[in-house]
Structures are given as C-alpha cells and as structure tokens.
Design an enzyme around this catalytic site. Sequence first.
Site, mmCIF file in Angstrom:
data_model
loop_
_atom_site.group_PDB
_atom_site.id
_atom_site.type_symbol
_atom_site.label_atom_id
_atom_site.label_comp_id
_atom_site.label_asym_id
_atom_site.label_seq_id
_atom_site.Cartn_x
_atom_site.Cartn_y
_atom_site.Cartn_z
ATOM 1 N N GLU A 45 0.613 -1.161 -0.071
ATOM 2 C CA GLU A 45 -0.058 0.057 0.003
ATOM 3 C C GLU A 45 0.773 1.329 0.055
ATOM 4 O O GLU A 45 0.474 2.094 -0.544
ATOM 5 C CB GLU A 45 -0.847 -0.114 1.172
ATOM 6 C CG GLU A 45 -2.192 -0.965 0.859
ATOM 7 C CD GLU A 45 -2.863 -0.890 -0.175
ATOM 8 O OE1 GLU A 45 -3.098 0.481 -0.756
ATOM 9 O OE2 GLU A 45 -3.776 -1.643 -0.718
ATOM 10 N N TYR A 128 -5.610 6.716 4.771
ATOM 11 C CA TYR A 128 -5.874 5.789 3.620
ATOM 12 C C TYR A 128 -5.044 4.383 3.994
ATOM 13 O O TYR A 128 -5.671 3.255 4.025
ATOM 14 C CB TYR A 128 -5.363 6.416 2.327
ATOM 15 C CG TYR A 128 -5.595 5.354 1.296
ATOM 16 C CD1 TYR A 128 -6.524 4.622 0.808
ATOM 17 C CD2 TYR A 128 -4.241 4.481 1.021
ATOM 18 C CE1 TYR A 128 -6.661 3.762 -0.160
ATOM 19 C CE2 TYR A 128 -4.448 3.258 0.255
ATOM 20 C CZ TYR A 128 -5.381 2.965 -0.354
ATOM 21 O OH TYR A 128 -5.451 1.822 -1.174
ATOM 22 N N ASP A 146 -9.303 5.447 -2.177
ATOM 23 C CA ASP A 146 -8.333 6.092 -3.074
ATOM 24 C C ASP A 146 -8.860 6.656 -4.438
ATOM 25 O O ASP A 146 -9.845 6.792 -4.627
ATOM 26 C CB ASP A 146 -7.148 5.066 -3.355
ATOM 27 C CG ASP A 146 -7.552 3.779 -4.398
ATOM 28 O OD1 ASP A 146 -8.795 3.881 -4.802
ATOM 29 O OD2 ASP A 146 -6.755 3.075 -4.677
ATOM 30 N N CYS A 198 -13.447 0.326 -14.706
ATOM 31 C CA CYS A 198 -13.841 1.769 -14.649
ATOM 32 C C CYS A 198 -12.511 2.789 -14.835
ATOM 33 O O CYS A 198 -12.168 3.547 -13.819
ATOM 34 C CB CYS A 198 -14.663 2.164 -13.257
ATOM 35 S SG CYS A 198 -15.570 3.441 -13.119
ATOM 36 N N CYS A 214 -25.317 2.386 -12.546
ATOM 37 C CA CYS A 214 -24.358 3.356 -12.433
ATOM 38 C C CYS A 214 -24.948 4.679 -13.337
ATOM 39 O O CYS A 214 -25.546 4.523 -14.422
ATOM 40 C CB CYS A 214 -23.280 2.908 -13.665
ATOM 41 S SG CYS A 214 -22.196 4.388 -13.894
HETATM 42 FE FE1 SF4 Z 1 -17.508 2.981 -14.261
HETATM 43 FE FE2 SF4 Z 1 -20.097 3.205 -14.509
HETATM 44 FE FE3 SF4 Z 1 -18.853 2.234 -16.555
HETATM 45 FE FE4 SF4 Z 1 -19.063 0.569 -14.579
HETATM 46 S S1 SF4 Z 1 -20.794 1.250 -16.008
HETATM 47 S S2 SF4 Z 1 -17.132 1.102 -15.583
HETATM 48 S S3 SF4 Z 1 -18.873 2.229 -12.864
HETATM 49 S S4 SF4 Z 1 -18.611 4.174 -15.517
#
Ligand code: SF4
Length: 350
Positions: A45, A128, A146, A198, A214
């Site tokens: 870390e 963190y 993070d 993501c 999302c």
């Molecule tokens: Fe990221 Fe949303 Fe796409 Fe999933 S759907 S990769 S959380 S932007």
Amino acid sequence: MNTRSLRRALLSWYDANARRLPWRVGPADRRAGVRPDPYRVWLSEVMLQQTTVPHATPYFLGFTERWPTVSALAAEEDGAVMSAWAGLGYYARARNLLTCARAVASDHGGVFPDTEEGLRALPGVGAYTAAAVAAIAFDRAANVVDGNVERVMARLFAVETPLPDAKPELKALAASLVADDRPGDWAQALMDLGATVCRPRQPLCDRCPVAAACAALKTGAPENYPRKNAKADRPRRHGAAYLAIRKGEAALVRRPARGLLGGMLALPTSDWRAAPFNPAEAKRAAPVAADWRSMGEIEHVFTHFALTLQVWRAEVSGEVDGAIWTPLAEAGAGLPSVFLKALRRGMALI
Ligand code: SF4
C-alpha cells in the site's frame, strides 16, 4: 439495483476476475482460510500510493526477499533502504516506512496492530493506509478510498460536485457501501474495478458488473465523471546539476536528510529556483572550479513542481565538498530518477 445486489454483483465479479498480485491473497485462498501477511499488505500500500502496480511489483519483490519481515526491515540501515527505494519516487514515504517499521518492531513486538485506530496511531501511517491495511489484512469494515474508488463513486452516483471539493461526498458514498461481509475482498474488488474496468479514460462499461446501477452511464458520457476544477499548472523550477569526473570517477553527494529526495545520493546541484540560470550563473554555482561544458538539460516532474535541470560536465582535479567518488559505470546505482537522467545526459547517453 439496491446496495445489497450491487455488493453481490461486484464481489462475484471479483471472485472470477481478481488480479493476481504478489501481495494479495486471492478470494479462493481467503475462503480457504489463508490470511494475508499485514507486513506485505502495508508495504504494498505504501509503494502503490505513488506509482502503478507494474512499476511497484519488482520493488515489492526485492524488498520482501531482502527484508521478509517488518523486524528485518526495521533493523536495516537507512541508506540501504533509501537506495532500494530509489526510483519509486517521493522519498518522504521511504523515511516514513522505516520510522513505522521501527515502531512496529520496538513498540509492538514486530506485530502490526489489527484495528484501523491502532494502525492510524503508528508514525507515518495516514488515514488511507490504516483503512487499507485494516480491511485487507484484518478484514475490518474500513472505508478504503483512493483515487480509483473516488472515480467509481463519482460515476456510480453521477456526483456533480467537482474534485477536490467532492472528496468528502465521495468518501461518504463509499462508506454507504461498506459492510461486515468480506470487507477485505470488497476493498480490493473496488480497487480492481477502478483499475481494470472503470478506467479514467474509456471505461469498459460493457464489462462492468455494476453497470445497471451506474448513474453516469445513463448520462451517456461516464468518462466526464468525476467532474474536475480547472487545474492550475504545476509551477516550474530551474537548476543545474554537475557531473564532476576525476580519474574515471564521478562525484556523488548525499542530500540532506530533510527535504526533497532527503538522504538520497545525487549529483551536486545549484539551488532550484523560479528563474532559469544563465551560463555564467550556472558555472558560478558549480561545486568546484573547472572547465564546465554544457551537456543540455533534462526535465523531471515532481508531485508539486516541474524541474528543468541543466547538466554540466567537467574533468576536475580538485576536491568536491562531501563527494563520494564512484566509478562512472556504477554511479547510476541508487540514484533517484531525476539524477539518473542527469547522469545519463552528462555521459551523453541520452
Ligand atoms: Fe464505471 Fe459506471 Fe462504466 Fe461501470 S458502468 S465502468 S461504474 S462508468
């Protein structure tokens, strides 16, 4: 998708897609009762806060081979650890690493505290790291946030507040998803999602296990999250570095223990300042009188500023204050990146 199904979807995805990392106990092994070594979790870390997994991995393997326990690391001399850290950047972390290792060795019998509060009380351990070690090593329900997790939260909830003001909001959203069920795997699942799916640019939403939840995806432009304030340019500083050569050996110096690159080996340099040095000034700032020749300049970006460093070279006969005379072929070992670049430029290798 409610919170429970979102958690289930991400943990199942993690079960099938967890990255194999040398410091990680994967989900199957965890289920079989294998516990992570807190020393390895903590070390990884600290290393990963400033750099990427591919860059940190050889350092992690080198450190754990040489110092397999926190007590072994604690017993090492500062200079050896700083040299092994060279290239990982941000040397204050290496100093904090040693201070913390020594506190664990001397005050805790070489055993890391197993709570977030106990870890946070160690010198050099920030919020963190304490949360990450508590969750990953001890399966505590800590909120590990993070940059990756901030990005995932900003997208999942389409947070309109720009960074950095959004940080408390993103942290609270992340906390709302933490539960007592598999906290270590949860923290790592979020990290893996942020790192591999993501991603900052071009998120792979068609492979995302939580796409149905999302909000940013529904806007049609998830990569526009997190929102950001216009960035101020990094300030630039200027300096000169000197490759003084005597009988095939280069003059290296050890930088003062405090401050940037503290305790690291370096080439002698001028002060670093806002205005560029003209040639006469650069020669005046040299560590010894000689026939200095310009070898061009190098660029290096630190966390808080960018540096343009002129490189000057000369054959010298006199002494250089504090010099550690090192054969040219070996002078690069243990130099932090900025001085390695300067050395290579001084030797006309780049
Ligand atoms: Fe990221 Fe949303 Fe796409 Fe999933 S759907 S990769 S959380 S932007």
